[in-house]
Design a protein around this motif. Structure first.
Motif, short mmCIF file in Angstrom:
data_model
loop_
_atom_site.label_atom_id
_atom_site.label_comp_id
_atom_site.label_asym_id
_atom_site.label_seq_id
_atom_site.Cartn_x
_atom_site.Cartn_y
_atom_site.Cartn_z
N ARG A 1 0.80 -1.23 0.00
CA ARG A 1 0.00 0.00 0.00
C ARG A 1 0.83 1.28 0.00
N ARG B 1 1.39 8.93 4.76
CA ARG B 1 0.27 8.03 4.48
C ARG B 1 0.29 6.95 5.57
N ARG C 1 -2.35 4.09 8.23
CA ARG C 1 -3.61 3.45 8.61
C ARG C 1 -3.84 3.77 10.08
N LYS D 1 -9.58 11.28 4.48
CA LYS D 1 -10.50 10.24 4.98
C LYS D 1 -9.81 8.91 5.23
N ASP D 2 -8.64 8.67 4.60
CA ASP D 2 -7.86 7.46 4.88
C ASP D 2 -6.73 7.74 5.85
#
Length: 129
Positions: A65, A85, A87, A101-102
């Protein structure tokens, strides 16, 4: 009882008793086989020439990812540039930094990236103009 005679071309019994005995035995076997009923036809059976290979359900994988820090401290960030970036919110948004939003952290304005720790010892990302 029926007597089986030797073959007409066989040599004289007194000279070649061994050959005559063999011919008598062969004639007896042939006579016995002639009295047998015909055997039933057998069905043909095919066996595997290769071992059957089992199927597997776990042979798929997805691409990575590409998560992580994209702009490190003291680097220049343009407005809208992705800084981190991630999670979840491993890194928190500070001054002039937005959250997608991620959970992607991005620069709201052009400036220099700076990282610090808050009172809960969490990493906070800022963009200083």
């Amino acid at each position: 009882q029926k007597r089986v005679l030797p073959h007409p071309n066989a040599p004289h019994p007194t000279i070649h008793t061994h050959t005559t005995t063999i011919i008598i035995i062969m004639n007896t076997i042939l006579a016995t086989l002639a009295k047998r009923p015909p055997t039933q036809l057998t069905t043909q059976i095919r066996y595997a020439s290769k071992k059957a290979g089992g199927s597997s359900n776990n042979n798929r994988d997805s691409a990575g990812r590409r998560l992580g820090v994209k702009l490190y401290p003291n680097m220049t960030a343009k407005a809208g540039a992705i800084i981190i970036r991630q999670r979840g919110l491993k890194f928190k948004a500070g001054d002039n930094v937005g959250v997608g939003k991620d959970h992607t952290l991005f620069a709201k304005m052009e400036g220099i990236v700076r990282m610090s720790r808050n009172d809960k010892n969490r990493c906070v990302v800022h963009v200083d103009p």
